[in-house]
Design a protein around this motif. Structure first.
Motif, PDB file in Angstrom:
ATOM      1  N   ASP A  19      -4.041   9.639   6.982  1.00  0.00           N
ATOM      2  CA  ASP A  19      -2.651  10.079   7.034  1.00  0.00           C
ATOM      3  C   ASP A  19      -2.469  11.122   8.111  1.00  0.00           C
ATOM      4  O   ASP A  19      -1.546  11.081   8.897  1.00  0.00           O
ATOM      5  CB  ASP A  19      -2.225  10.692   5.686  1.00  0.00           C
ATOM      6  CG  ASP A  19      -1.857   9.604   4.699  1.00  0.00           C
ATOM      7  OD1 ASP A  19      -1.836   8.433   5.116  1.00  0.00           O
ATOM      8  OD2 ASP A  19      -1.601   9.934   3.535  1.00  0.00           O
ATOM      9  N   ARG A  20      -3.414  12.071   8.100  1.00  0.00           N
ATOM     10  CA  ARG A  20      -3.308  13.158   9.064  1.00  0.00           C
ATOM     11  C   ARG A  20      -3.447  12.632  10.490  1.00  0.00           C
ATOM     12  O   ARG A  20      -2.725  13.010  11.387  1.00  0.00           O
ATOM     13  CB  ARG A  20      -4.375  14.213   8.762  1.00  0.00           C
ATOM     14  CG  ARG A  20      -4.092  15.523   9.450  1.00  0.00           C
ATOM     15  CD  ARG A  20      -5.117  16.565   9.080  1.00  0.00           C
ATOM     16  NE  ARG A  20      -5.258  16.716   7.641  1.00  0.00           N
ATOM     17  CZ  ARG A  20      -6.401  17.021   7.038  1.00  0.00           C
ATOM     18  NH1 ARG A  20      -7.496  17.187   7.737  1.00  0.00           N
ATOM     19  NH2 ARG A  20      -6.443  17.155   5.745  1.00  0.00           N
ATOM     20  N   ASN A  21      -4.421  11.703  10.676  1.00  0.00           N
ATOM     21  CA  ASN A  21      -4.594  11.143  12.006  1.00  0.00           C
ATOM     22  C   ASN A  21      -3.348  10.403  12.461  1.00  0.00           C
ATOM     23  O   ASN A  21      -2.942  10.499  13.599  1.00  0.00           O
ATOM     24  CB  ASN A  21      -5.792  10.192  12.036  1.00  0.00           C
ATOM     25  CG  ASN A  21      -7.100  10.980  11.991  1.00  0.00           C
ATOM     26  OD1 ASN A  21      -7.109  12.165  12.299  1.00  0.00           O
ATOM     27  ND2 ASN A  21      -8.170  10.324  11.598  1.00  0.00           N
ATOM     28  N   MET A  22      -2.770   9.649  11.501  1.00  0.00           N
ATOM     29  CA  MET A  22      -1.560   8.888  11.815  1.00  0.00           C
ATOM     30  C   MET A  22      -0.474   9.830  12.303  1.00  0.00           C
ATOM     31  O   MET A  22       0.168   9.581  13.308  1.00  0.00           O
ATOM     32  CB  MET A  22      -1.109   8.157  10.545  1.00  0.00           C
ATOM     33  CG  MET A  22      -0.149   7.040  10.819  1.00  0.00           C
ATOM     34  SD  MET A  22      -0.922   5.833  11.922  1.00  0.00           S
ATOM     35  CE  MET A  22       0.510   4.913  12.369  1.00  0.00           C
ATOM     36  N   GLU A  23      -0.320  10.924  11.571  1.00  0.00           N
ATOM     37  CA  GLU A  23       0.730  11.873  11.935  1.00  0.00           C
ATOM     38  C   GLU A  23       0.488  12.455  13.328  1.00  0.00           C
ATOM     39  O   GLU A  23       1.407  12.538  14.134  1.00  0.00           O
ATOM     40  CB  GLU A  23       0.777  13.005  10.899  1.00  0.00           C
ATOM     41  CG  GLU A  23       2.061  13.794  10.945  1.00  0.00           C
ATOM     42  CD  GLU A  23       1.985  15.021  10.049  1.00  0.00           C
ATOM     43  OE1 GLU A  23       1.782  14.860   8.838  1.00  0.00           O
ATOM     44  OE2 GLU A  23       2.125  16.126  10.593  1.00  0.00           O
ATOM     45  N   SER A  24      -0.782  12.807  13.590  1.00  0.00           N
ATOM     46  CA  SER A  24      -1.010  13.428  14.897  1.00  0.00           C
ATOM     47  C   SER A  24      -0.948  12.400  16.025  1.00  0.00           C
ATOM     48  O   SER A  24      -0.573  12.730  17.142  1.00  0.00           O
ATOM     49  CB  SER A  24      -2.314  14.229  14.911  1.00  0.00           C
ATOM     50  OG  SER A  24      -3.399  13.379  14.739  1.00  0.00           O
TER      51      SER A  24
END
Ligand code: C2E
Ligand code: MG
Ligand code: MG
Ligand code: MG
Length: 278
Positions: A19-24
């Motif tokens: 999720d975090r990677n997707m956001e960044s």
């Protein structure tokens, strides 16, 4: 711990990570277009000499108005800009536009106002940092002493030799250098005597409850004394209350920045509120 349980944890962790990677990744892609799409904007926060109650400078603080996410904090996008290298064109854009804005304010008659610009350590890795800044100042005909660079201790520590050399060159050029968020980094005090520094900025985390918290008061006192003994200027950031102001004044720390005086605001608003004479 059972295997099953750690398996669950692992799965949870993985989902959170992606999720975090997707956001960044989404932010990263959007950031590539932000400069061209004119989504970046500089806000300005006054730096006040509380003894004379005059504005002596302003700090340029970058804002990103994301088309769907709204305002994205620099705390979130500056690290992405550093990782991708986008901080190079973005940082140059900030320098040029902040200096142009300062010249406008000089033209209004505020001819001693200074401009503080935050630089990231990544910018110091560029071979042409110093010539880039020199070029901007020459082209705009702005005297170097009006430009104040802010750098954190951690950014200096990351690449000490190269950063130190460029800081010296900037200093020779006449640009002033302040250590931002002072007291929160990993550096040793020894570097203060070797580095070409003009000012220390006391981090806002110490100022926040300087009146109530003895430890923060002690740290703040120590930084002020350190700066005075080393003949450096000292700036308190994050001043929000009159009590904090009084505390600092009683310690002879007169230069302050914080919501008590003004939040960071758009250039036109700052002009109207503080710089137009009637
Ligand atoms: P900083 O340089 O230490 O800037 C001070 C931060 O404290 C700013 O947050 C400012 O809005 C906030 N602040 C000011 N007064 C108060 C106060 O009274 N109370 C509280 N709670 N906060 C206050 P901001 O604008 O979100 O910027 C965060 C950081 O992002 C900056 O910290 C700086 O390290 C970085 N940054 C901002 N603009 C740039 C830029 O153009 N280039 C680079 N490399 N970094 C930037
Ligand atoms: Mg700063
Ligand atoms: Mg700071
Ligand atoms: Mg900071």
């Amino acid at each position: 711990k059972s295997k099953e349980k750690s398996g669950t944890h692992y799965h949870f962790f993985e989902t959170e990570m992606s999720d975090r990677n997707m956001e960044s990744i989404l932010l990263e892609n959007a950031l590539y277009k932000a400069l061209d799409n004119e989504e970046l904007e500089i806000y300005y926060q006054p730096q006040i000499d509380s003894r004379s109650n005059t504005m002596i400078g302003v700090e340029a603080l970058l804002r990103w108005n994301h088309p769907t996410e709204g305002m994205v904090s620099p705390v979130h996008f500056i690290p992405i800009a550093e990782e991708t290298g986008l901080i190079i064109p973005i940082g140059r854009w900030v320098l040029i536009n902040a200096c142009k804005q300062l010249i406008e304010w000089h033209k209004l008659g505020h001819s001693s106002l200074c401009m503080s610009v935050n630089l990231s350590g990544r910018q110091f890795e560029e071979d042409n940092l110093v010539s880039m800044i020199e070029g901007i100042l020459q082209e705009l005909k702005l005297a170097p002493e009006f430009l104040h660079i802010e750098l954190t201790e951690n950014q200096i520590v990351k690449n000490t030799k190269v950063t130190m050399r460029k800081m010296k060159q900037l200093k020779e050029l006449g640009v002033k250098i302040a250590i931002d968020d002072f007291g929160t980094g990993y550096s040793s005090l020894g570097y203060l005597k070797n580095f070409p520094i003009d000012a220390l900025k006391i981090d806002k985390s110490f100022i926040q409850d300087v009146v109530e918290d003895n430890d923060n008061a002690a740290i703040t006192n120590t930084i002020i004394t350190l700066a005075q003994n080393l003949k450096l200027n000292v700036i308190a950031e994050g001043v929000e209350t009159e009590e904090q102001l009084e505390f600092l004044l009683s310690r002879n720390c007169t230069i302050m920045q914080g919501f008590f005086f003004s939040r960071p605001i758009k250039a036109e608003e700052l002009t109207k509120k503080y710089l137009l004479k009637f």
